[in-house]
Design a protein around this motif. Structure first.
Motif, mmCIF file in Angstrom:
data_model
loop_
_atom_site.group_PDB
_atom_site.id
_atom_site.type_symbol
_atom_site.label_atom_id
_atom_site.label_comp_id
_atom_site.label_asym_id
_atom_site.label_seq_id
_atom_site.Cartn_x
_atom_site.Cartn_y
_atom_site.Cartn_z
ATOM 1 N N MET A 47 0.824 -1.439 -0.083
ATOM 2 C CA MET A 47 0.137 0.055 -0.020
ATOM 3 C C MET A 47 0.779 1.110 -0.080
ATOM 4 O O MET A 47 1.859 1.357 0.766
ATOM 5 C CB MET A 47 -0.974 0.218 1.184
ATOM 6 N N VAL A 48 0.423 2.335 -0.863
ATOM 7 C CA VAL A 48 1.381 3.589 -0.856
ATOM 8 C C VAL A 48 0.498 4.652 -0.542
ATOM 9 O O VAL A 48 -0.653 4.859 -1.211
ATOM 10 C CB VAL A 48 1.818 3.671 -2.234
ATOM 11 N N CYS A 49 0.906 5.554 0.336
ATOM 12 C CA CYS A 49 0.015 6.603 0.906
ATOM 13 C C CYS A 49 0.976 7.878 0.625
ATOM 14 O O CYS A 49 2.093 8.110 1.326
ATOM 15 C CB CYS A 49 -0.677 6.606 2.042
ATOM 16 N N PHE A 50 0.418 8.803 0.022
ATOM 17 C CA PHE A 50 0.964 10.068 -0.254
ATOM 18 C C PHE A 50 0.218 11.156 0.813
ATOM 19 O O PHE A 50 -0.721 10.813 1.184
ATOM 20 C CB PHE A 50 1.061 10.656 -1.514
ATOM 21 N N THR A 51 0.667 12.270 1.043
ATOM 22 C CA THR A 51 0.259 13.577 1.723
ATOM 23 C C THR A 51 0.410 14.547 0.695
ATOM 24 O O THR A 51 1.506 14.964 0.121
ATOM 25 C CB THR A 51 0.721 13.864 3.108
ATOM 26 N N CYS A 52 -0.603 15.463 0.572
ATOM 27 C CA CYS A 52 -0.765 16.364 -0.399
ATOM 28 C C CYS A 52 -1.130 17.859 0.251
ATOM 29 O O CYS A 52 -1.862 17.869 1.289
ATOM 30 C CB CYS A 52 -1.427 16.254 -1.532
ATOM 31 N N GLU A 53 -0.783 18.801 -0.453
ATOM 32 C CA GLU A 53 -1.468 20.208 -0.299
ATOM 33 C C GLU A 53 -2.896 20.360 -0.669
ATOM 34 O O GLU A 53 -3.250 19.527 -1.372
ATOM 35 C CB GLU A 53 -0.451 21.208 -0.596
ATOM 36 N N ALA A 54 -3.597 21.646 -0.366
ATOM 37 C CA ALA A 54 -4.757 21.797 -1.007
ATOM 38 C C ALA A 54 -4.996 21.726 -2.568
ATOM 39 O O ALA A 54 -6.147 21.508 -2.992
ATOM 40 C CB ALA A 54 -5.108 23.127 -0.607
ATOM 41 N N ASN A 55 -3.560 22.046 -3.427
ATOM 42 C CA ASN A 55 -3.873 21.978 -4.623
ATOM 43 C C ASN A 55 -3.458 20.582 -5.177
ATOM 44 O O ASN A 55 -3.340 20.511 -6.547
ATOM 45 C CB ASN A 55 -2.716 22.968 -5.398
ATOM 46 N N GLY A 56 -3.651 19.588 -4.343
ATOM 47 C CA GLY A 56 -3.415 18.129 -4.959
ATOM 48 C C GLY A 56 -1.963 17.748 -5.306
ATOM 49 O O GLY A 56 -1.845 16.545 -5.835
ATOM 50 N N ARG A 57 -1.055 18.539 -4.932
ATOM 51 C CA ARG A 57 0.479 18.280 -5.186
ATOM 52 C C ARG A 57 1.092 18.238 -3.769
ATOM 53 O O ARG A 57 0.606 18.687 -2.646
ATOM 54 C CB ARG A 57 1.172 19.271 -5.598
ATOM 55 N N THR A 58 2.079 17.398 -3.702
ATOM 56 C CA THR A 58 3.151 17.205 -2.710
ATOM 57 C C THR A 58 3.703 18.518 -2.197
ATOM 58 O O THR A 58 3.741 19.343 -3.156
ATOM 59 C CB THR A 58 3.855 15.815 -2.612
ATOM 60 N N MET A 59 4.426 18.658 -1.194
ATOM 61 C CA MET A 59 5.548 19.721 -1.115
ATOM 62 C C MET A 59 6.561 19.832 -1.936
ATOM 63 O O MET A 59 7.211 20.884 -2.198
ATOM 64 C CB MET A 59 5.889 19.740 0.457
ATOM 65 N N MET A 60 6.908 18.730 -2.629
ATOM 66 C CA MET A 60 7.918 18.481 -3.847
ATOM 67 C C MET A 60 7.302 18.910 -5.057
ATOM 68 O O MET A 60 7.863 18.677 -5.967
ATOM 69 C CB MET A 60 8.186 17.387 -3.654
ATOM 70 N N GLY A 61 5.813 19.219 -5.061
ATOM 71 C CA GLY A 61 5.401 19.712 -6.411
ATOM 72 C C GLY A 61 4.786 18.451 -7.298
ATOM 73 O O GLY A 61 4.453 18.439 -8.385
ATOM 74 N N ASN A 62 4.855 17.016 -6.558
ATOM 75 C CA ASN A 62 4.394 16.069 -7.522
ATOM 76 C C ASN A 62 2.632 16.054 -7.167
ATOM 77 O O ASN A 62 2.105 16.164 -6.281
ATOM 78 C CB ASN A 62 4.932 14.700 -6.711
ATOM 79 N N ASP A 63 2.247 15.817 -8.573
ATOM 80 C CA ASP A 63 0.854 15.543 -8.517
ATOM 81 C C ASP A 63 0.216 14.454 -8.173
ATOM 82 O O ASP A 63 1.040 13.108 -8.385
ATOM 83 C CB ASP A 63 0.324 15.775 -10.006
ATOM 84 N N ILE A 64 -0.493 14.320 -7.210
ATOM 85 C CA ILE A 64 -0.637 12.852 -6.627
ATOM 86 C C ILE A 64 -1.482 11.981 -7.640
ATOM 87 O O ILE A 64 -1.295 10.620 -7.445
ATOM 88 C CB ILE A 64 -1.817 13.126 -5.439
ATOM 89 N N ALA A 65 -2.278 12.599 -8.723
ATOM 90 C CA ALA A 65 -2.661 11.624 -9.726
ATOM 91 C C ALA A 65 -1.589 11.218 -10.517
ATOM 92 O O ALA A 65 -1.713 9.829 -10.954
ATOM 93 C CB ALA A 65 -3.869 12.401 -10.457
ATOM 94 N N ALA A 66 -0.576 12.003 -10.847
ATOM 95 C CA ALA A 66 0.564 11.352 -11.721
ATOM 96 C C ALA A 66 1.252 10.360 -10.843
ATOM 97 O O ALA A 66 1.605 9.191 -11.333
ATOM 98 C CB ALA A 66 1.573 12.345 -11.951
ATOM 99 N N ALA A 67 1.526 10.341 -9.324
ATOM 100 C CA ALA A 67 2.097 9.457 -8.454
ATOM 101 C C ALA A 67 1.041 7.942 -8.542
ATOM 102 O O ALA A 67 1.564 6.775 -8.678
ATOM 103 C CB ALA A 67 2.086 10.111 -6.987
ATOM 104 N N LEU A 68 -0.010 8.269 -8.524
ATOM 105 C CA LEU A 68 -0.920 7.149 -8.485
ATOM 106 C C LEU A 68 -0.684 6.350 -10.048
ATOM 107 O O LEU A 68 -0.645 4.948 -10.098
ATOM 108 C CB LEU A 68 -2.488 7.548 -8.537
ATOM 109 N N VAL A 69 -0.842 6.886 -11.105
ATOM 110 C CA VAL A 69 -0.802 6.359 -12.388
ATOM 111 C C VAL A 69 0.734 5.513 -12.586
ATOM 112 O O VAL A 69 0.858 4.472 -12.839
ATOM 113 C CB VAL A 69 -0.786 7.281 -13.394
#
Length: 406
Positions: free
Chosen positions: A164-186
């Motif tokens: 299982m993999v979980c990210f944590t993101c900001e209000a814009n749907g990106r991580t503090m490193m700028g990764n889009d969580i949807a891109a990470a999912l794919v």
């Protein structure tokens, strides 16, 4: 192991250890080893509340984090001992996940770590957890896609258990490193993980919209492990104001958005888990059913792209010292949907490592050397399209391991 949904994870560990006396100064992992009754009490509470999965207290038990607290050369011992405590606590009543999180290291050229070094750091921890006998793996609270990829690849080198993999993101749907969580999912679901989601950083109300967006692209069950609200301070004390019933009230909407794995994070207690457990008796798990409408999902580290299936290779750029300039040229081409680079020699990998963050379009790699291609797929942090003449039997392992589109 086959997972059956819905699954209920446990709740907070860090904030609950603080209630039981942890005050910092040493690593949480060392404190748990010195106070095993604290984690035993916590685990028993979560099992009694309905948790199906306990997290072993190994969140920061990688080499980098332990060394920050002056603990050297004890990664295998720490992970084995901590996992054994959790396994003994579970006693067959719950599964135990080996908990893995960030090192805080950054890849070159942003940092001074190579991907191979990062992979080895995670492999060391994963090997110890596998030896201890954990049932599955939880890679959590990630903000850096490179670290998540390294953790997944390291686990897969030594185990075929669920990840299982979980990210944590900001209000814009990106991580503090700028990764889009949807891109990470794919990227990660095409590397063979078993579930993807979010934990920490927000309460359930702020997490729900991000989960609903992820549902459009998820081919694996989603995970929701929100905080008990956002942390607040009163009289110098931190508290969380989302009570058990309020948090559990989001279960129905989260389930409708494709969540099959539930839990809670910072500020939550066994009462939050008990309330979620009650709500889960009234919801039905919806299997993922993304509709890409004949599109190919590709991703850079930062962004997700859905490209048509009838792609044609355009200009091919060499992977040389001018790669950064080539990236700018490709981006300025209004007709280019992706960028193709050709790899011919191992020394060209240094240029890919140096300039991969300049690649803003989806990447296609033209290469006829399977070993060279695999090295490139390690380095590049997105999901890649392949062009070349390698046979299918050489490409399929790379597709399964790295998500290569062939």
């Amino acid at each position: 192991m086959e997972l059956h949904f819905p699954i209920l994870l446990d709740g907070a560990t860090g904030t609950e250890l603080q209630k039981r006396g942890y005050r910092g100064g040493i690593s949480a992992e060392q404190w748990v080893l010195e106070h095993p009754d604290a984690i035993t009490d916590l685990h028993n509470n979560y099992i009694e509340a309905g948790s199906d999965v306990l997290y072993a207290p190994t969140f920061g038990a990688n080499r980098v984090k332990l060394e920050e607290y002056g603990v050297f050369n004890q990664v295998p011992e720490y992970n084995r001992r901590l996992a054994k405590i959790a396994l003994d606590n579970a006693e067959g009543r719950a599964l135990v996940a080996g908990d893995i999180s960030q090192t805080g290291k950054f890849l070159k050229p942003i940092g001074n770590t190579t991907f191979r070094e990062m992979l080895e750091i995670y492999r060391e921890q994963a090997e110890a957890l596998e030896e201890a006998g954990v049932d599955l793996y939880a890679v959590e609270t990630m903000t850096n896609l490179a670290e998540a990829r390294a953790a997944v690849l390291a686990i897969r080198q030594i185990s075929d258990k669920p990840i299982m993999v979980c990210f944590t993101c900001e209000a814009n749907g990106r991580t503090m490193m700028g990764n889009d969580i949807a891109a990470a999912l794919v990227i990660l679901q095409n590397m063979g993980i078993d579930a993807f989601g979010l934990n920490c950083s927000t309460g359930p109300d702020q997490m729900l919209p991000h989960i609903q967006r992820l549902q459009k692209y998820a081919e694996v069950p989603l995970i929701a492990k929100p905080n008990a609200g956002m942390p607040k301070t009163k009289n110098g004390e931190t508290y969380y104001d989302c009570g058990p019933e309020e948090l559990a009230s989001y279960v129905k909407d989260l389930a409708a958005a494709g969540v099959g794995i539930f839990g809670s994070c910072c500020g939550s207690t066994e009462e939050h888990i008990r309330a979620i457990h009650r709500e889960l008796q009234n919801v039905e798990f919806l299997p993922p059913h993304p509709d890409f409408q004949g599109k190919i999902p590709l991703a850079t580290e930062k962004n997700l792209y859905l490209l048509p299936t009838d792609l044609e290779i355009g200009k091919i750029y060499p992977c040389d010292e001018h790669l950064e300039d080539s990236c700018e040229e490709a981006e300025e081409d209004d007709e280019a949907l992706f960028m193709t680079i050709e790899l011919k020699a191992e020394e060209e990998l240094d240029h890919l490592e140096d300039f991969q963050y300049a690649i803003s379009l989806p990447l296609c790699i033209l290469c006829n050397d399977a070993s060279l291609l695999e090295q490139a797929l390690e380095i590049y942090q997105g999901r890649v399209l392949y062009a070349g003449d390698l046979p299918e039997e050489e490409l399929l392992p790379l597709a399964n391991r790295y998500g290569l589109v062939i």
